[in-house]
Design a protein around this motif. Structure first.
Motif, PDB file in Angstrom:
ATOM      1  N   LYS A  14       2.602  16.200   1.161  1.00  0.00           N
ATOM      2  CA  LYS A  14       2.382  15.714  -0.201  1.00  0.00           C
ATOM      3  C   LYS A  14       1.159  16.379  -0.804  1.00  0.00           C
ATOM      4  O   LYS A  14       1.170  16.844  -1.921  1.00  0.00           O
ATOM      5  N   LYS A  15       0.074  16.459  -0.050  1.00  0.00           N
ATOM      6  CA  LYS A  15      -1.146  17.063  -0.565  1.00  0.00           C
ATOM      7  C   LYS A  15      -0.916  18.535  -0.903  1.00  0.00           C
ATOM      8  O   LYS A  15      -1.411  19.028  -1.910  1.00  0.00           O
ATOM      9  N   THR A  40       1.549   6.691  -1.797  1.00  0.00           N
ATOM     10  CA  THR A  40       0.347   6.847  -0.980  1.00  0.00           C
ATOM     11  C   THR A  40       0.720   7.501   0.345  1.00  0.00           C
ATOM     12  O   THR A  40       1.903   7.663   0.674  1.00  0.00           O
ATOM     13  N   ASP A  41      -0.301   7.863   1.121  1.00  0.00           N
ATOM     14  CA  ASP A  41      -0.047   8.409   2.453  1.00  0.00           C
ATOM     15  C   ASP A  41       0.732   7.403   3.300  1.00  0.00           C
ATOM     16  O   ASP A  41       1.636   7.772   4.044  1.00  0.00           O
ATOM     17  N   PRO A  77       1.914  13.084   5.356  1.00  0.00           N
ATOM     18  CA  PRO A  77       1.105  13.113   4.133  1.00  0.00           C
ATOM     19  C   PRO A  77       0.560  14.495   3.782  1.00  0.00           C
ATOM     20  O   PRO A  77       0.384  14.799   2.622  1.00  0.00           O
ATOM     21  N   GLY A  95       0.806  -1.219   0.000  1.00  0.00           N
ATOM     22  CA  GLY A  95       0.000   0.000   0.000  1.00  0.00           C
ATOM     23  C   GLY A  95       0.836   1.264   0.000  1.00  0.00           C
ATOM     24  O   GLY A  95       0.330   2.344   0.305  1.00  0.00           O
ATOM     25  N   TRP A  96       2.114   1.154  -0.335  1.00  0.00           N
ATOM     26  CA  TRP A  96       2.999   2.317  -0.347  1.00  0.00           C
ATOM     27  C   TRP A  96       2.963   3.070  -1.673  1.00  0.00           C
ATOM     28  O   TRP A  96       3.248   4.259  -1.731  1.00  0.00           O
ATOM     29  N   LEU A  97       2.683   2.338  -2.745  1.00  0.00           N
ATOM     30  CA  LEU A  97       2.566   2.944  -4.076  1.00  0.00           C
ATOM     31  C   LEU A  97       1.210   2.597  -4.651  1.00  0.00           C
ATOM     32  O   LEU A  97       0.604   1.588  -4.280  1.00  0.00           O
ATOM     33  N   GLN A  98       0.764   3.428  -5.581  1.00  0.00           N
ATOM     34  CA  GLN A  98      -0.503   3.188  -6.264  1.00  0.00           C
ATOM     35  C   GLN A  98      -0.305   3.493  -7.740  1.00  0.00           C
ATOM     36  O   GLN A  98       0.355   4.471  -8.095  1.00  0.00           O
TER      37      GLN A  98
END
Length: 130
Positions: free
Chosen positions: A67-68, A53-54, A64, A23-26
């Protein structure tokens, strides 16, 4: 994306697959208009890119929310620097020609010639001239 130098081929695929599983990359659809790097092509001709991802940011110690904020800034810059569509000036010959061509019924050459006040004679008029 982009991947670190030296990480390519099977090693890159294996590493990215593991990071996606954690779940670290999407994978997301790549936008060629924004020049996003291509991770892989899908069967339907589209490309995908990788985004963190977050959970991925948290795993490397980045909050996170940062990043946003960066994504928001980049989107704002893209909107500011996006080219504005060119609109022909009303009353110019170019504007008149574009309006004629964009009319639902279109325009014939004769209609364009008349509207633009061009001098033109039909190809039949020149038949036999050498």
């Amino acid at each position: 994306m982009p991947l670190p130098k030296g990480l390519a081929g099977a090693a890159a695929k294996m590493s990215v697959t593991k990071m996606i599983e954690h779940g670290w990359l999407q994978e997301v659809e790549a936008s060629s208009g924004r020049g996003e790097p291509l991770w892989r092509e899908t069967g339907d001709g589209h490309g995908t890119t990788l985004v963190v991802t977050d959970a991925g940011l948290f795993a490397i110690g980045i909050a996170p929310v940062v990043k946003k904020t960066v994504v928001d800034i980049l989107q704002s810059l893209a909107e500011v620097t996006a080219p504005k569509p060119q609109i022909p000036r009303v009353g110019t010959k170019q504007g008149m020609l574009i309006a004629l061509l964009q009319a639902p019924e279109g325009a014939t050459i004769a209609e364009i010639v008349a509207a633009m006040n061009w001098q033109w004679s039909s190809p039949a008029h020149h038949a036999g001239c050498s």
